[in-house]
Motif scaffolding. Structure first.
Motif, PDB file in Angstrom:
ATOM      1  N   LEU A 142       0.976  -1.246   0.073  1.00 17.25           N
ATOM      2  CA  LEU A 142      -0.094   0.308   0.103  1.00 17.25           C
ATOM      3  C   LEU A 142       0.896   1.299  -0.102  1.00 17.25           C
ATOM      4  CD1 LEU A 142      -2.550  -1.230   2.853  1.00 17.25           C
ATOM      5  CD2 LEU A 142      -2.875  -1.020   0.293  1.00 17.25           C
ATOM      6  N   TYR A 143       0.477   2.264  -0.657  1.00 10.35           N
ATOM      7  CA  TYR A 143       1.118   3.611  -0.618  1.00 10.35           C
ATOM      8  C   TYR A 143       0.632   4.551   0.374  1.00 10.35           C
ATOM      9  CZ  TYR A 143       2.963   1.295  -4.480  1.00 10.35           C
ATOM     10  OH  TYR A 143       3.505   0.604  -5.380  1.00 10.35           O
ATOM     11  N   PRO A 144       1.277   4.766   1.519  1.00 14.80           N
ATOM     12  CA  PRO A 144       1.188   5.552   2.596  1.00 14.80           C
ATOM     13  C   PRO A 144       0.429   6.946   2.290  1.00 14.80           C
ATOM     14  CG  PRO A 144       3.241   5.391   2.522  1.00 14.80           C
ATOM     15  CD  PRO A 144       2.717   4.511   1.530  1.00 14.80           C
ATOM     16  N   SER A 145       1.001   7.650   1.228  1.00 14.87           N
ATOM     17  CA  SER A 145       0.624   8.960   0.649  1.00 14.87           C
ATOM     18  C   SER A 145      -0.792   8.955   0.133  1.00 14.87           C
ATOM     19  CB  SER A 145       1.904   9.516  -0.057  1.00 14.87           C
ATOM     20  OG  SER A 145       2.031   8.787  -1.213  1.00 14.87           O
ATOM     21  N   LEU A 146      -1.271   7.849  -0.368  1.00 14.53           N
ATOM     22  CA  LEU A 146      -2.613   7.855  -1.127  1.00 14.53           C
ATOM     23  C   LEU A 146      -3.641   7.434  -0.056  1.00 14.53           C
ATOM     24  CD1 LEU A 146      -1.769   5.999  -4.516  1.00 14.53           C
ATOM     25  CD2 LEU A 146      -1.733   8.355  -3.838  1.00 14.53           C
ATOM     26  N   THR A 147      -4.899   7.940  -0.375  1.00  9.68           N
ATOM     27  CA  THR A 147      -5.943   7.362   0.699  1.00  9.68           C
ATOM     28  C   THR A 147      -6.209   5.892   0.237  1.00  9.68           C
ATOM     29  OG1 THR A 147      -7.725   7.958  -1.160  1.00  9.68           O
ATOM     30  CG2 THR A 147      -6.950   9.835   0.523  1.00  9.68           C
ATOM     31  N   ALA A 148      -6.911   5.353   1.170  1.00 13.36           N
ATOM     32  CA  ALA A 148      -7.588   3.795   0.826  1.00 13.36           C
ATOM     33  C   ALA A 148      -8.133   3.854  -0.530  1.00 13.36           C
ATOM     34  CB  ALA A 148      -8.381   3.664   1.949  1.00 13.36           C
ATOM     35  N   ARG A 149      -9.066   4.896  -0.880  1.00 12.51           N
ATOM     36  CA  ARG A 149      -9.809   4.915  -2.054  1.00 12.51           C
ATOM     37  C   ARG A 149      -8.921   4.906  -3.450  1.00 12.51           C
ATOM     38  NH1 ARG A 149     -14.961   5.771  -2.251  1.00 12.51           N
ATOM     39  NH2 ARG A 149     -15.035   7.205  -0.546  1.00 12.51           N
ATOM     40  N   GLN A 150      -7.936   5.949  -3.046  1.00 10.95           N
ATOM     41  CA  GLN A 150      -6.850   6.130  -4.202  1.00 10.95           C
ATOM     42  C   GLN A 150      -6.300   4.636  -4.523  1.00 10.95           C
ATOM     43  OE1 GLN A 150      -5.032   9.652  -2.622  1.00 10.95           O
ATOM     44  NE2 GLN A 150      -5.834  10.720  -4.157  1.00 10.95           N
ATOM     45  N   ASN A 151      -5.808   4.208  -3.179  1.00 11.73           N
ATOM     46  CA  ASN A 151      -4.912   2.931  -3.592  1.00 11.73           C
ATOM     47  C   ASN A 151      -5.900   1.941  -4.413  1.00 11.73           C
ATOM     48  OD1 ASN A 151      -2.165   2.186  -2.215  1.00 11.73           O
ATOM     49  ND2 ASN A 151      -3.165   3.555  -0.635  1.00 11.73           N
ATOM     50  N   LEU A 152      -7.072   1.661  -4.068  1.00  8.87           N
ATOM     51  CA  LEU A 152      -7.780   0.714  -4.626  1.00  8.87           C
ATOM     52  C   LEU A 152      -8.132   1.175  -6.077  1.00  8.87           C
ATOM     53  CD1 LEU A 152     -10.224  -0.694  -2.067  1.00  8.87           C
ATOM     54  CD2 LEU A 152      -7.794  -1.364  -2.609  1.00  8.87           C
ATOM     55  N   SER A 153      -8.319   2.341  -6.264  1.00 12.00           N
ATOM     56  CA  SER A 153      -8.558   2.965  -7.716  1.00 12.00           C
ATOM     57  C   SER A 153      -7.627   2.936  -8.465  1.00 12.00           C
ATOM     58  CB  SER A 153      -9.151   4.466  -7.496  1.00 12.00           C
ATOM     59  OG  SER A 153     -10.276   4.493  -6.937  1.00 12.00           O
ATOM     60  N   ALA A 154      -6.159   3.025  -7.990  1.00 14.09           N
ATOM     61  CA  ALA A 154      -5.268   2.896  -8.833  1.00 14.09           C
ATOM     62  C   ALA A 154      -4.903   1.574  -9.310  1.00 14.09           C
ATOM     63  CB  ALA A 154      -3.878   3.434  -8.119  1.00 14.09           C
ATOM     64  N   LEU A 155      -5.329   0.454  -8.325  1.00 15.01           N
ATOM     65  CA  LEU A 155      -5.170  -0.923  -8.510  1.00 15.01           C
ATOM     66  C   LEU A 155      -6.166  -1.327  -9.842  1.00 15.01           C
ATOM     67  CD1 LEU A 155      -3.622  -3.776  -7.955  1.00 15.01           C
ATOM     68  CD2 LEU A 155      -5.523  -3.963  -6.364  1.00 15.01           C
ATOM     69  N   ALA A 156      -7.235  -0.785  -9.439  1.00 10.83           N
ATOM     70  CA  ALA A 156      -8.545  -1.245 -10.476  1.00 10.83           C
ATOM     71  C   ALA A 156      -8.008  -0.622 -11.810  1.00 10.83           C
ATOM     72  CB  ALA A 156      -9.671  -0.523 -10.014  1.00 10.83           C
ATOM     73  N   SER A 157      -7.519   0.805 -11.833  1.00  5.58           N
ATOM     74  CA  SER A 157      -7.009   1.068 -13.045  1.00  5.58           C
ATOM     75  C   SER A 157      -5.748   0.446 -13.720  1.00  5.58           C
ATOM     76  CB  SER A 157      -6.710   2.412 -12.839  1.00  5.58           C
ATOM     77  OG  SER A 157      -5.910   3.129 -14.159  1.00  5.58           O
ATOM     78  N   LEU A 158      -5.027  -0.166 -13.034  1.00  4.37           N
ATOM     79  CA  LEU A 158      -3.928  -0.835 -13.447  1.00  4.37           C
ATOM     80  C   LEU A 158      -4.125  -2.134 -14.061  1.00  4.37           C
ATOM     81  CD1 LEU A 158      -0.955  -0.455 -10.845  1.00  4.37           C
ATOM     82  CD2 LEU A 158      -0.870   0.412 -13.136  1.00  4.37           C
TER      83      LEU A 158
END
Lengths: 451, 322
Positions: free
Chosen positions: B89-105
């Protein structure tokens, strides 16, 4: 009996590079350090230039610093000169030097690999994202410096490093071109940052590599190295943009500097790529390898330097330090002619074209025991010119402080009424006598016949 | 339609230099099965999980995941998700941003994925969806890692110590999610040092020791193979209990306890279940009240200690495995 699942059609496809690039960009821009850098690069130069330009004491030790209150374009060039010395290597270190290492620190490599499913694409995405951020930082430095100068001083002609005046339009184009030229060595340092980040993992040495390289190269540039060695250094283009501000432009060193920088950028990026693909991501304790960095990083780049020195030595006519008596005399005489004309304009005297002045210079380094070649602050020159409307020949003495990169500062040593310190009234306010102290630049690459 | 097990491994070998991490192990995991991996540190659990996620390839043997032979790194089929050595997980991102980034990838389209919000809700993180992960506790990170895996609607979920740092509510969330996934046909491979979690969740377990399988099968089989277990008894008359236990055929009192010190002191006896049943009958006939009776350690724990030869309590830490 074991339950079963439907057979899938194919292996999972790797994530598209564009998606990976976007993710890397989001990660970079979410770091407070990067945000602060962006803010600083877009604001600080404007504030610095605006404040300093309105001061009576100007940073005359920096190229174009003495012109900061004469034209708004000089401020951006002062920012450029400072950036080339410190800011750009540091910025590349903080961005590119950390873009891979941050995953080691956070322990996210396995997550990223499972999500992207292609080390190649991860490398490309990270490289492009760090490049984007670096370009944003450089764009900020450029725009901010120009905006601060134009707002504080105005869009006025700029005196070049041979004293000739660039119109505001020419100054704008040349300033932007100079910043564009600085991108090439910036890319080279960014590539070194990538290499350090990949090779040394979470070790802080990876982050420091571009800054350390810049420091070492700056020390080297202080030395009277042969021209071929100076031009073969990846940081030379950080200085060679000054050649754009002479007429004609000193294009040779600049082009060589750009090519060398781009070669470094390509080679260092390729080495980083190869190292990255060979990495074993199942090793959780990976912390970089000094030996690996030496063998796969430093030695090939040292080889590039050696090869470049050889090619430049064979392909160009330059020998020695590149700072020769004749070149210095020609440069000084030319600058004097242009600035003499500027002085007459500012003193509201009749215009004297440079051709009428027929200025020449005679220089001598140290005493008779010292060879008249190379950098040093012991150059003493006498400029002679034909005084308009008279048969007499005027003489003016200058002490020159010449540095190994070809830049010199000419300091007027009399007669006082010609090149001494006094204020002249210009349309923009009082300014020091332009013939008192001025900067010049010698083309290191041209060859001359020695006297 | 061609159908096959979620995981089928035969003779899997993997070495790191001179260190043999997996030494010819077999593994079968069926769809809808929660399969536990147990073993001491260095047993090869993390290596095996890495192979299942495609982070590495085996040096020898064969491995089929979701019916597809895995021959090279990162070449596992779609539908495999999870994490090893903690969620990335990336601490500088929010929980939602972490998941959204993964979904996008992973290019998850709405038609075939659980949405980010749904995933967050399933693991009980909706309230902190827009908080930066930097401030998350270990348990919250574990749950977010599970949410990231849920995004893929996985058919094989690989989890390494998912219960680390979880409080009771978090543990219940995770258990509910995993049992729900299994009920829908997802195969779950779960590595943990927490025997209570494994006992509660897993239908089958594989016990590893020094890269080899020392047991693989259902928990009931493990219990049967565990042989004699230690049981703790708390009765109204410890002295009488000790005497009756000693007289019961097949049962013996485990020494090291001094019932004379406390009136309500417990007694530990060792023996098979039928002998224990006989002791209970005798206690009742003697008028001794039985207040508590239970195994000192679960069959899984007992088997772990017996089969791996560690002879010590299983670790409760998240120390890095091989």
């Amino acid at each position: 009996m074991t339950a079963t699942v439907a057979r899938p059609r194919a292996d999972a496809r790797p994530a598209p590079v564009l998606h990976g690039y976007r993710f890397e960009l989001v990660k970079l821009l979410s770091q407070w350090r990067i945000r602060l850098l962006l803010l600083a690069c877009w604001i600080a130069p404007a504030a610095f230039v605006a404040v300093v330009s309105l001061q009576s004491s100007l940073p005359a030790d920096t190229v174009f610093g003495r012109w900061m209150n004469a034209t708004g374009w000089a401020g951006s060039l002062v920012v450029l000169d400072f950036s080339c010395s410190w800011a750009l290597p540091l910025l590349t270190a903080l961005v590119a030097g950390d873009v891979f290492a941050v995953e080691d620190r956070l322990g996210t490599w396995r997550h990223l690999l499972v999500a992207v499913r292609s080390p190649r694409r991860i490398f490309v995405a990270k490289t492009l994202a760090s490049l984007t951020v670096i370009l944003l930082l450089v764009a900020g430095l450029t725009a901010s410096g120009i905006a601060g100068g134009l707002a504080a001083v105005g869009n006025r002609p700029l005196a070049g490093l041979d004293g000739h005046l660039l119109t505001p339009a020419d100054a704008a184009g040349t300033v932007l071109l100079a910043w564009a030229c600085a991108l090439a060595p910036t890319l080279a340092f960014a590539a070194v940052g990538l290499l350090g980040s990949v090779a040394l993992g979470r070790s802080p040495m990876g982050l420091l590599m571009p800054a350390l390289l810049a420091f070492v190269l700056q020390l080297a540039q202080l030395l009277p190295l042969p021209v071929a060695v100076q031009l073969a250094l990846p940081s030379h283009a950080f200085l060679a943009w000054r050649g754009l501000f002479t007429s004609p432009a000193q294009a040779g060193p600049l082009l060589i500097g750009l090519v060398v920088s781009l070669v470094w950028a390509v080679v260092a990026t390729a080495l980083a790529y190869l190292l990255f693909l060979r990495r074993d991501f199942t090793d959780l304790t990976y912390d970089g390898s000094g030996r690996r960095a030496l063998v796969a990083g430093v030695l090939p780049l040292a080889g590039v330097v050696a090869l470049t020195i050889g090619v430049i030595a064979v392909a160009t006519p330059a020998t020695g330090t590149g700072i020769e008596k004749v070149k210095l005399q020609d440069s000084l005489a030319t600058a004097y002619s242009h600035l003499y004309r500027l002085q007459t304009q500012e003193l509201h005297r009749p215009d004297v074209p440079e051709a009428q002045l027929q200025a020449t210079a005679s220089c001598d380094k140290g005493d008779s025991l010292v060879v008249d070649e190379g950098p040093g602050n012991d150059w003493r020159c006498v400029v002679s010119w034909h005084v308009p409307g008279a048969t007499a020949v005027g003489n003016a003495i200058y002490q020159l402080d010449v540095t190994a990169d070809g830049r010199y500062v000419a300091d007027g040593d009399g007669p006082k009424e010609v090149n001494g310190y006094f204020q002249v009234r210009t349309p923009n306010g009082d300014a020091p006598n332009p013939l008192w102290q001025f900067d010049g630049n010698v083309d290191l690459l041209t060859s001359t016949t020695k006297e | 339609m061609d159908r096959s097990p979620a995981v089928r491994g035969r003779g899997i070998r993997k070495s790191f230099g001179d260190v043999v991490a997996l030494d010819g192990m077999d593994l079968d995991v069926g769809a809808g099965q929660v399969h536990g991996l147990v073993g001491p540190n260095g047993a090869g659990k993390t290596t095996l999980l890495g192979l299942l996620l495609g982070l590495a390839v085996a040096d020898g043997g064969s491995l089929e995941i979701l019916g597809t032979p895995v021959g090279r790194t990162l070449a596992v089929p779609e539908g495999v998700a999870g994490f090893v050595d903690g969620p990335g997980l990336y601490p500088s991102l929010t929980a939602r941003q972490n998941l959204s980034a993964l979904a996008s990838l992973r290019r998850y389209d709405a038609g075939r994925t659980t949405g980010v919000d749904d995933a967050l809700e399933q693991v009980g993180l909706t309230d902190v969806a827009d908080d930066r992960v930097r401030g998350f506790s270990l348990g919250m990170r574990q749950r977010l890692g599970l949410a990231a895996a849920l995004l893929t609607t996985p058919r094989l979920l690989v989890l390494d110590e998912p219960a680390n740092g979880l409080d009771l509510a978090g543990k219940q969330h995770v258990h509910r999610v995993l049992t729900g996934l299994a009920a829908e046909g997802t195969a779950v491979v779960l590595s943990s040092h927490r025997m209570d979690d494994l006992a509660a969740l897993c239908s089958e377990v594989t016990i590893l020791a020094t890269g080899r399988v020392v047991f693989s099968g259902p928990l009931s089989k493990l219990a049967a193979e565990s042989g004699e277990l230690d049981y703790r008894l708390l009765t109204s008359d410890p002295e009488a209990t000790r005497r009756l236990a000693a007289e019961t055929p097949g049962l013996r009192v485990v020494p090291g306890r001094d019932p004379g010190q406390r009136a309500d002191a417990d007694i530990v006896v060792r023996g098979p279940v039928p002998a224990l049943d006989e002791l209970v009958v005798r206690l009742v006939q003697a008028g001794v009240a039985l207040r508590e009776l239970g195994p000192v350690m679960t069959p899984l724990e007992a088997a772990f200690l017996a089969l791996t030869g560690t002879g010590a309590e299983p670790a409760q830490t998240d120390q890095e495995d091989l």
